[in-house]
Design a protein around this motif. Structure first.
Motif, PDB file in Angstrom:
ATOM      1  N   SER A 122       0.846  -1.194   0.000  1.00  0.00           N
ATOM      2  CA  SER A 122       0.000   0.000   0.000  1.00  0.00           C
ATOM      3  C   SER A 122       0.877   1.237   0.000  1.00  0.00           C
ATOM      4  O   SER A 122       2.036   1.200   0.412  1.00  0.00           O
ATOM      5  CB  SER A 122      -0.920   0.011   1.223  1.00  0.00           C
ATOM      6  N   ASP A 123       0.304   2.342  -0.465  1.00  0.00           N
ATOM      7  CA  ASP A 123       1.007   3.613  -0.480  1.00  0.00           C
ATOM      8  C   ASP A 123      -0.029   4.717  -0.304  1.00  0.00           C
ATOM      9  O   ASP A 123      -1.047   4.742  -0.997  1.00  0.00           O
ATOM     10  CB  ASP A 123       1.748   3.810  -1.805  1.00  0.00           C
ATOM     11  N   MET A 124       0.221   5.620   0.634  1.00  0.00           N
ATOM     12  CA  MET A 124      -0.698   6.735   0.878  1.00  0.00           C
ATOM     13  C   MET A 124      -0.121   8.069   0.431  1.00  0.00           C
ATOM     14  O   MET A 124      -0.738   9.107   0.649  1.00  0.00           O
ATOM     15  CB  MET A 124      -1.077   6.793   2.362  1.00  0.00           C
ATOM     16  N   LYS A 125       1.072   8.045  -0.171  1.00  0.00           N
ATOM     17  CA  LYS A 125       1.689   9.298  -0.610  1.00  0.00           C
ATOM     18  C   LYS A 125       0.806   9.990  -1.638  1.00  0.00           C
ATOM     19  O   LYS A 125       0.262   9.352  -2.545  1.00  0.00           O
ATOM     20  CB  LYS A 125       3.085   9.056  -1.185  1.00  0.00           C
ATOM     21  N   ARG A 126       0.659  11.294  -1.506  1.00  0.00           N
ATOM     22  CA  ARG A 126      -0.182  12.072  -2.394  1.00  0.00           C
ATOM     23  C   ARG A 126       0.235  11.877  -3.851  1.00  0.00           C
ATOM     24  O   ARG A 126       1.409  12.051  -4.205  1.00  0.00           O
ATOM     25  CB  ARG A 126      -0.092  13.554  -2.028  1.00  0.00           C
ATOM     26  N   GLY A 127      -0.709  11.509  -4.691  1.00  0.00           N
ATOM     27  CA  GLY A 127      -0.432  11.282  -6.103  1.00  0.00           C
ATOM     28  C   GLY A 127      -0.007   9.869  -6.425  1.00  0.00           C
ATOM     29  O   GLY A 127      -0.027   9.460  -7.592  1.00  0.00           O
ATOM     30  N   ASN A 128       0.388   9.117  -5.389  1.00  0.00           N
ATOM     31  CA  ASN A 128       0.836   7.733  -5.603  1.00  0.00           C
ATOM     32  C   ASN A 128      -0.066   6.735  -4.869  1.00  0.00           C
ATOM     33  O   ASN A 128       0.350   5.614  -4.590  1.00  0.00           O
ATOM     34  CB  ASN A 128       2.281   7.552  -5.099  1.00  0.00           C
ATOM     35  N   GLU A 129      -1.294   7.118  -4.577  1.00  0.00           N
ATOM     36  CA  GLU A 129      -2.181   6.272  -3.778  1.00  0.00           C
ATOM     37  C   GLU A 129      -2.453   4.941  -4.486  1.00  0.00           C
ATOM     38  O   GLU A 129      -2.964   4.915  -5.591  1.00  0.00           O
ATOM     39  CB  GLU A 129      -3.514   6.983  -3.531  1.00  0.00           C
ATOM     40  N   VAL A 130      -2.058   3.868  -3.820  1.00  0.00           N
ATOM     41  CA  VAL A 130      -2.264   2.544  -4.405  1.00  0.00           C
ATOM     42  C   VAL A 130      -2.478   1.528  -3.292  1.00  0.00           C
ATOM     43  O   VAL A 130      -1.950   1.679  -2.179  1.00  0.00           O
ATOM     44  CB  VAL A 130      -1.059   2.129  -5.292  1.00  0.00           C
ATOM     45  N   LEU A 131      -3.260   0.506  -3.580  1.00  0.00           N
ATOM     46  CA  LEU A 131      -3.492  -0.589  -2.652  1.00  0.00           C
ATOM     47  C   LEU A 131      -3.463  -1.871  -3.465  1.00  0.00           C
ATOM     48  O   LEU A 131      -4.194  -2.008  -4.440  1.00  0.00           O
ATOM     49  CB  LEU A 131      -4.852  -0.422  -1.978  1.00  0.00           C
ATOM     50  N   ILE A 132      -2.586  -2.801  -3.099  1.00  0.00           N
ATOM     51  CA  ILE A 132      -2.476  -4.069  -3.821  1.00  0.00           C
ATOM     52  C   ILE A 132      -2.890  -5.200  -2.902  1.00  0.00           C
ATOM     53  O   ILE A 132      -2.338  -5.391  -1.824  1.00  0.00           O
ATOM     54  CB  ILE A 132      -1.041  -4.296  -4.344  1.00  0.00           C
ATOM     55  N   LEU A 133      -3.915  -5.937  -3.360  1.00  0.00           N
ATOM     56  CA  LEU A 133      -4.543  -6.962  -2.532  1.00  0.00           C
ATOM     57  C   LEU A 133      -4.457  -8.337  -3.166  1.00  0.00           C
ATOM     58  O   LEU A 133      -4.302  -8.469  -4.389  1.00  0.00           O
ATOM     59  CB  LEU A 133      -6.021  -6.620  -2.314  1.00  0.00           C
ATOM     60  N   GLU A 134      -4.598  -9.341  -2.334  1.00  0.00           N
ATOM     61  CA  GLU A 134      -4.730 -10.714  -2.800  1.00  0.00           C
ATOM     62  C   GLU A 134      -5.970 -10.809  -3.696  1.00  0.00           C
ATOM     63  O   GLU A 134      -7.020 -10.227  -3.403  1.00  0.00           O
ATOM     64  CB  GLU A 134      -4.898 -11.606  -1.572  1.00  0.00           C
ATOM     65  N   ASP A 135      -5.843 -11.513  -4.807  1.00  0.00           N
ATOM     66  CA  ASP A 135      -6.964 -11.690  -5.732  1.00  0.00           C
ATOM     67  C   ASP A 135      -7.740 -12.945  -5.355  1.00  0.00           C
ATOM     68  O   ASP A 135      -7.306 -14.059  -5.634  1.00  0.00           O
ATOM     69  CB  ASP A 135      -6.456 -11.783  -7.175  1.00  0.00           C
ATOM     70  N   LEU A 136      -8.904 -12.761  -4.750  1.00  0.00           N
ATOM     71  CA  LEU A 136      -9.690 -13.907  -4.294  1.00  0.00           C
ATOM     72  C   LEU A 136     -10.409 -14.615  -5.431  1.00  0.00           C
ATOM     73  O   LEU A 136     -10.871 -15.743  -5.264  1.00  0.00           O
ATOM     74  CB  LEU A 136     -10.687 -13.459  -3.233  1.00  0.00           C
ATOM     75  N   VAL A 137     -10.513 -13.966  -6.584  1.00  0.00           N
ATOM     76  CA  VAL A 137     -11.104 -14.636  -7.745  1.00  0.00           C
ATOM     77  C   VAL A 137     -10.266 -15.861  -8.128  1.00  0.00           C
ATOM     78  O   VAL A 137     -10.788 -16.892  -8.553  1.00  0.00           O
ATOM     79  CB  VAL A 137     -11.226 -13.670  -8.939  1.00  0.00           C
ATOM     80  N   SER A 138      -8.971 -15.743  -7.934  1.00  0.00           N
ATOM     81  CA  SER A 138      -8.086 -16.869  -8.241  1.00  0.00           C
ATOM     82  C   SER A 138      -8.335 -18.044  -7.300  1.00  0.00           C
ATOM     83  O   SER A 138      -7.885 -19.159  -7.548  1.00  0.00           O
ATOM     84  CB  SER A 138      -6.615 -16.431  -8.147  1.00  0.00           C
ATOM     85  N   LYS A 139      -9.089 -17.790  -6.208  1.00  0.00           N
ATOM     86  CA  LYS A 139      -9.423 -18.855  -5.259  1.00  0.00           C
ATOM     87  C   LYS A 139     -10.864 -19.332  -5.429  1.00  0.00           C
ATOM     88  O   LYS A 139     -11.393 -20.028  -4.571  1.00  0.00           O
ATOM     89  CB  LYS A 139      -9.194 -18.369  -3.823  1.00  0.00           C
ATOM     90  N   GLY A 140     -11.468 -18.904  -6.528  1.00  0.00           N
ATOM     91  CA  GLY A 140     -12.798 -19.403  -6.838  1.00  0.00           C
ATOM     92  C   GLY A 140     -13.946 -18.461  -6.546  1.00  0.00           C
ATOM     93  O   GLY A 140     -15.109 -18.801  -6.768  1.00  0.00           O
ATOM     94  N   TYR A 141     -13.648 -17.252  -6.050  1.00  0.00           N
ATOM     95  CA  TYR A 141     -14.709 -16.298  -5.771  1.00  0.00           C
ATOM     96  C   TYR A 141     -15.101 -15.554  -7.050  1.00  0.00           C
ATOM     97  O   TYR A 141     -14.289 -15.332  -7.935  1.00  0.00           O
ATOM     98  CB  TYR A 141     -14.268 -15.286  -4.708  1.00  0.00           C
ATOM     99  N   GLU A 142     -16.377 -15.166  -7.104  1.00  0.00           N
ATOM    100  CA  GLU A 142     -16.869 -14.433  -8.265  1.00  0.00           C
ATOM    101  C   GLU A 142     -17.635 -13.209  -7.806  1.00  0.00           C
ATOM    102  O   GLU A 142     -18.343 -13.241  -6.803  1.00  0.00           O
ATOM    103  CB  GLU A 142     -17.811 -15.314  -9.117  1.00  0.00           C
ATOM    104  N   TYR A 143     -17.486 -12.123  -8.566  1.00  0.00           N
ATOM    105  CA  TYR A 143     -18.217 -10.904  -8.261  1.00  0.00           C
ATOM    106  C   TYR A 143     -19.653 -11.043  -8.744  1.00  0.00           C
ATOM    107  O   TYR A 143     -19.899 -11.477  -9.855  1.00  0.00           O
ATOM    108  CB  TYR A 143     -17.552  -9.704  -8.951  1.00  0.00           C
ATOM    109  N   ASP A 144     -20.605 -10.682  -7.875  1.00  0.00           N
ATOM    110  CA  ASP A 144     -22.023 -10.757  -8.224  1.00  0.00           C
ATOM    111  C   ASP A 144     -22.621  -9.369  -8.125  1.00  0.00           C
ATOM    112  O   ASP A 144     -22.582  -8.759  -7.066  1.00  0.00           O
ATOM    113  CB  ASP A 144     -22.732 -11.706  -7.259  1.00  0.00           C
ATOM    114  N   SER A 145     -23.173  -8.855  -9.207  1.00  0.00           N
ATOM    115  CA  SER A 145     -23.689  -7.484  -9.231  1.00  0.00           C
ATOM    116  C   SER A 145     -25.195  -7.423  -9.031  1.00  0.00           C
ATOM    117  O   SER A 145     -25.854  -6.506  -9.479  1.00  0.00           O
ATOM    118  CB  SER A 145     -23.333  -6.809 -10.560  1.00  0.00           C
ATOM    119  N   LYS A 146     -25.800  -8.398  -8.345  1.00  0.00           N
ATOM    120  CA  LYS A 146     -27.253  -8.392  -8.135  1.00  0.00           C
ATOM    121  C   LYS A 146     -27.713  -7.093  -7.491  1.00  0.00           C
ATOM    122  O   LYS A 146     -28.709  -6.499  -7.899  1.00  0.00           O
ATOM    123  CB  LYS A 146     -27.663  -9.566  -7.239  1.00  0.00           C
ATOM    124  N   VAL A 147     -26.973  -6.645  -6.471  1.00  0.00           N
ATOM    125  CA  VAL A 147     -27.409  -5.450  -5.779  1.00  0.00           C
ATOM    126  C   VAL A 147     -27.291  -4.243  -6.691  1.00  0.00           C
ATOM    127  O   VAL A 147     -28.131  -3.360  -6.703  1.00  0.00           O
ATOM    128  CB  VAL A 147     -26.594  -5.250  -4.483  1.00  0.00           C
TER     129      VAL A 147
END
Length: 411
Positions: A122-147
């Motif tokens: 992660s980085d909170m520096k102004r202009g460089n804001e980024v967050l890198i997370l584990e990709d749970l889709v690779s573990k079988g999760y799927e995004y559902d846009s019902k809502v």
């Protein structure tokens, strides 16, 4: 190192800092010579605050060695400044809360845990804001846009969310009991951010919230209810602050619990995490994910599902739920939060049906209903039905009158 881009506007990802972050992720995973492929992780415009990319990093010499991560960056230059506070809140949530929750759960069998993505960088520096997370889709999760499509969830899905939300809240209790000093410091740092004056002024979300609320009211045929809700409009922000402020019992709440995953569930997007009463999360989710018929038929049952999960999870840590938060207290808090459910529905239903192009003009002073709905399609009809449904319910059960009574205290 080489780059393979599969997005319509690669410039949104193309900056030295992001490439450097991906390189750091590769090094952490002992990938010294690699290529990576970038694509949008969700539809363009679906995430209001951030660009969300999926990045697959592959070992050049062994293509079977690869990792997939989610990269979140604030949207364009203007909003990078507007939404810095939300990015900082999410980074703090991952680094100081979610990481602690993961440690606390390490003593449990996997089947008893809630799934939370790990934060890699992660980085909170102004202009460089980024967050890198584990990709749970690779573990079988799927995004559902019902809502997002305003479709109500099924009973089994609602129970799944509430069971996991209860565990999430229980982890906050366990955190506090295990590390009171650190938790006391944290809860002061997790005051609500979304409805505070400074953030509302800086982000210009004050007008956006009010315009979405007003546009929903325009859909009402019940003139008496419309008049009452128009009067409430004068104290909308004060009411939102009131309902999300801490009560007698509080936990670290998700703050924006409305997306779900079909077969299993994980919690994402912690920009709105706040220290508040757990009923705020429960009511927020139920009002955006179910209709009045569902709530009338199943409310007592699903609140029991939540509390049973809350109690059972605490028992795994030898904690009696009645010693911290009784079921009666929880149900009373839910009843007190019903006006919040009405308010948030009238605001959020308009937001989730606003097109990407309309979201792009967030800095404008007014979003016109006719501008947002050029052709009345199925989702527009469903929106009207949902607005009429929640208002009719609130009239019949007295929630609207309770909201009006609360409004008078701010005038």
């Amino acid at each position: 190192m080489s780059l393979d881009v599969n997005i319509s506007e690669p410039d949104e990802f193309n900056c030295t800092e992001l490439h450097s972050c991906i390189e750091n992720v590769a090094r952490i995973n002992s990938l010294n010579d690699f290529t990576y492929h970038v694509e949008f992780a969700c539809g363009k415009g679906e995430n209001f605050i951030a660009n969300v990319f999926r990045v697959e990093i592959t070992d050049t010499e062994d293509c079977e060695r690869k990792i997939s991560v989610i990269v979140k960056t604030l949207v364009n230059t203007t909003r990078q400044e507007l939404f810095r506070e939300l990015h900082k809140r999410e980074v703090k949530a991952y680094e100081e809360v979610i990481s602690k929750f993961q440690i606390l759960q390490s003593k449990l069998d996997v089947i008893d845990r809630i799934v939370l993505p790990g934060c890699i960088l992660s980085d909170m520096k102004r202009g460089n804001e980024v967050l890198i997370l584990e990709d749970l889709v690779s573990k079988g999760y799927e995004y559902d846009s019902k809502v997002n499509k305003l479709q109500n969830l099924k009973y089994e899905q609602v129970c799944l969310v509430l069971k996991n939300l209860a565990k999430f809240h229980a982890l906050s209790v366990i955190f506090e009991l295990n590390d009171k000093e650190n938790f006391t410091k944290l809860k002061s740092e997790f005051k609500d951010v979304l409805y505070q004056e400074t953030f509302l002024d800086k982000s210009k979300l004050r007008n956006y919230y009010k315009n979405c609320y007003e546009d929903s009211i325009k859909l009402l045929d019940d003139l008496d209810a419309r008049t009452k809700l128009q009067n409430v409009d004068t104290t909308l922000m004060e009411l939102l602050r009131y309902y999300t402020s801490p009560r007698t019992f509080n936990v670290l709440c998700h703050g924006d619990c409305w997306d779900n995953i079909t077969t299993d569930l994980c919690f994402l997007d912690f920009q709105a995490m706040r220290y508040s009463n757990p009923a705020t999360d429960v009511v927020y989710f139920l009002f955006l994910s179910t209709d009045s018929t569902f709530r009338s038929q199943f409310m007592k049952d699903i609140l029991s599902v939540y509390y049973e999960s809350f109690s059972s999870f605490l028992k795994l840590y030898d904690i009696d739920s009645n010693s911290v938060y009784t079921k009666d207290s929880f149900e009373e808090d839910v009843q007190e939060m019903l006006p919040y459910g009405l308010l948030i529905t009238l605001i959020e239903l308009r937001i989730v049906t606003t097109t990407f192009e309309d979201k792009e003009v967030i800095s404008e002073s007014k979003l016109d209903l006719d501008q947002c709905i050029s052709n009345e399609g199925n989702e527009d009809i469903l929106l009207k039905m949902r607005v009429h449904d929640v208002v009719k319910e609130s009239v019949q059960n007295g929630t609207l009158d309770r909201l009006c009574d609360q409004m008078k205290l701010f005038n």
